[in-house]
Design an enzyme around this catalytic site. Structure first.
Site: not given
Ligand code: FES
Length: 143
Positions: A34, A103
Protein backbone atom coordinates in the site's frame (compact mmCIF):
# COMPACT_ATOMS: atom_id res chain seq x y z
CA UNK A 1 -18.06 -5.19 14.30
CA UNK A 2 -15.16 -5.03 11.87
CA UNK A 3 -12.53 -3.91 14.39
CA UNK A 4 -12.01 -5.13 17.94
CA UNK A 5 -12.26 -2.72 20.86
CA UNK A 6 -8.51 -3.00 21.37
CA UNK A 7 -7.82 -2.02 17.76
CA UNK A 8 -10.13 0.99 18.12
CA UNK A 9 -8.47 1.91 21.42
CA UNK A 10 -4.93 1.79 20.02
CA UNK A 11 -6.03 3.57 16.84
CA UNK A 12 -7.77 6.45 18.59
CA UNK A 13 -5.26 6.64 21.46
CA UNK A 14 -1.96 5.29 20.14
CA UNK A 15 0.82 4.73 22.69
CA UNK A 16 4.43 5.86 22.22
CA UNK A 17 3.87 8.15 19.25
CA UNK A 18 6.72 10.47 18.32
CA UNK A 19 10.44 10.25 17.87
CA UNK A 20 13.53 9.89 20.04
CA UNK A 21 16.28 12.34 19.14
CA UNK A 22 18.89 10.24 20.92
CA UNK A 23 17.71 6.87 19.61
CA UNK A 24 20.22 4.01 19.57
CA UNK A 25 18.46 2.31 16.68
CA UNK A 26 16.01 3.54 14.06
CA UNK A 27 14.06 1.32 11.71
CA UNK A 28 12.03 2.47 8.76
CA UNK A 29 10.05 0.13 6.58
CA UNK A 30 7.53 0.54 3.82
CA UNK A 31 4.62 -1.67 3.02
CA UNK A 32 5.02 -2.84 -0.56
CA UNK A 33 1.29 -3.48 -0.82
CA UNK A 34 0.00 0.00 0.00
CA UNK A 35 3.02 2.32 0.19
CA UNK A 36 2.50 3.12 3.87
CA UNK A 37 5.59 3.83 5.97
CA UNK A 38 6.50 3.17 9.59
CA UNK A 39 9.47 4.43 11.56
CA UNK A 40 10.45 3.10 14.99
CA UNK A 41 13.00 4.61 17.39
CA UNK A 42 14.63 2.53 20.13
CA UNK A 43 16.58 3.56 23.18
CA UNK A 44 18.66 0.61 24.31
CA UNK A 45 20.54 0.18 27.57
CA UNK A 46 22.72 -2.90 27.77
CA UNK A 47 20.43 -5.48 26.26
CA UNK A 48 17.11 -3.90 27.15
CA UNK A 49 14.80 -1.61 25.22
CA UNK A 50 14.28 1.20 27.69
CA UNK A 51 12.22 3.47 25.45
CA UNK A 52 10.47 3.27 22.11
CA UNK A 53 8.56 5.68 19.91
CA UNK A 54 7.01 5.36 16.49
CA UNK A 55 5.68 7.37 13.59
CA UNK A 56 3.39 5.71 11.12
CA UNK A 57 2.14 7.17 7.89
CA UNK A 58 -0.41 4.52 7.37
CA UNK A 59 -3.90 3.26 7.88
CA UNK A 60 -5.67 2.77 11.21
CA UNK A 61 -4.63 -0.87 11.43
CA UNK A 62 -0.99 0.09 10.92
CA UNK A 63 -1.26 2.67 13.69
CA UNK A 64 -2.96 0.21 16.05
CA UNK A 65 -0.40 -2.52 15.40
CA UNK A 66 2.53 -0.10 15.78
CA UNK A 67 1.11 1.12 19.06
CA UNK A 68 0.58 -2.40 20.40
CA UNK A 69 4.00 -3.54 19.17
CA UNK A 70 5.76 -0.71 21.01
CA UNK A 71 3.91 -1.65 24.19
CA UNK A 72 4.98 -5.27 23.76
CA UNK A 73 8.70 -4.54 23.37
CA UNK A 74 9.14 -1.71 25.87
CA UNK A 75 11.29 -2.84 28.80
CA UNK A 76 12.06 -6.14 27.08
CA UNK A 77 15.44 -7.63 26.17
CA UNK A 78 16.40 -7.43 22.50
CA UNK A 79 16.20 -11.20 22.18
CA UNK A 80 12.52 -11.07 23.09
CA UNK A 81 11.79 -8.13 20.81
CA UNK A 82 13.36 -10.01 17.93
CA UNK A 83 10.89 -12.80 18.47
CA UNK A 84 7.91 -10.50 18.19
CA UNK A 85 5.77 -11.61 15.26
CA UNK A 86 3.01 -9.75 13.50
CA UNK A 87 0.80 -12.68 14.47
CA UNK A 88 1.45 -12.07 18.17
CA UNK A 89 0.65 -8.38 17.74
CA UNK A 90 -2.59 -9.18 15.92
CA UNK A 91 -3.54 -11.63 18.65
CA UNK A 92 -2.83 -9.04 21.32
CA UNK A 93 -5.25 -6.73 19.49
CA UNK A 94 -7.93 -9.46 19.44
CA UNK A 95 -7.57 -9.84 15.71
CA UNK A 96 -7.71 -7.79 12.52
CA UNK A 97 -9.90 -8.26 9.46
CA UNK A 98 -8.11 -10.60 7.01
CA UNK A 99 -7.59 -7.85 4.43
CA UNK A 100 -5.76 -5.77 7.05
CA UNK A 101 -3.31 -8.43 8.23
CA UNK A 102 -0.65 -7.12 5.85
CA UNK A 103 -0.70 -3.83 7.78
CA UNK A 104 0.56 -5.62 10.90
CA UNK A 105 3.67 -6.80 9.07
CA UNK A 106 5.00 -3.24 9.16
CA UNK A 107 5.30 -3.27 12.95
CA UNK A 108 7.25 -6.51 13.13
CA UNK A 109 9.61 -5.43 10.39
CA UNK A 110 10.18 -1.93 11.74
CA UNK A 111 11.15 -3.36 15.14
CA UNK A 112 13.58 -5.75 13.49
CA UNK A 113 15.02 -3.00 11.28
CA UNK A 114 15.60 -0.77 14.33
CA UNK A 115 17.39 -3.54 16.21
CA UNK A 116 19.53 -4.27 13.15
CA UNK A 117 20.37 -0.56 12.95
CA UNK A 118 21.45 -0.67 16.60
CA UNK A 119 23.64 -3.73 15.97
CA UNK A 120 25.17 -2.05 12.91
CA UNK A 121 25.76 1.24 14.77
CA UNK A 122 27.46 -0.43 17.69
CA UNK A 123 29.38 -3.01 15.67
CA UNK A 124 27.72 -5.86 17.53
CA UNK A 125 27.95 -9.25 15.89
CA UNK A 126 24.71 -10.92 14.89
CA UNK A 127 23.39 -13.70 12.77
CA UNK A 128 22.17 -12.09 9.51
CA UNK A 129 19.57 -14.84 9.26
CA UNK A 130 17.71 -13.06 12.06
CA UNK A 131 16.79 -10.32 9.63
CA UNK A 132 15.97 -12.36 6.56
CA UNK A 133 12.52 -12.87 5.21
CA UNK A 134 9.40 -10.80 5.48
CA UNK A 135 8.59 -7.90 3.27
CA UNK A 136 10.82 -5.10 4.45
CA UNK A 137 12.16 -2.62 1.92
CA UNK A 138 15.54 -4.29 2.15
CA UNK A 139 14.05 -7.48 0.84
CA UNK A 140 11.75 -6.36 -1.89
CA UNK A 141 11.79 -2.66 -2.75
CA UNK A 142 15.51 -1.94 -2.80
CA UNK A 143 16.92 -5.43 -2.78
FE1 FES B 1 -1.18 0.27 4.35
FE2 FES B 1 -2.66 -0.68 6.23
S1 FES B 1 -3.31 -0.19 4.24
S2 FES B 1 -0.55 -0.37 6.28
Amino acid sequence: MLYSEKVMDHFTNPRNVGKLDDADGVGEVGNAKCGDIMKIYLKIDGDVITDVKFNTFGCGSAIATSSMATEMIKGKPLSEALELTNKAVVEALDGLPPQKIHCSVLAEEAVKAAIKDYFDNTGKEYDPALFKGGHSCDNCCNG
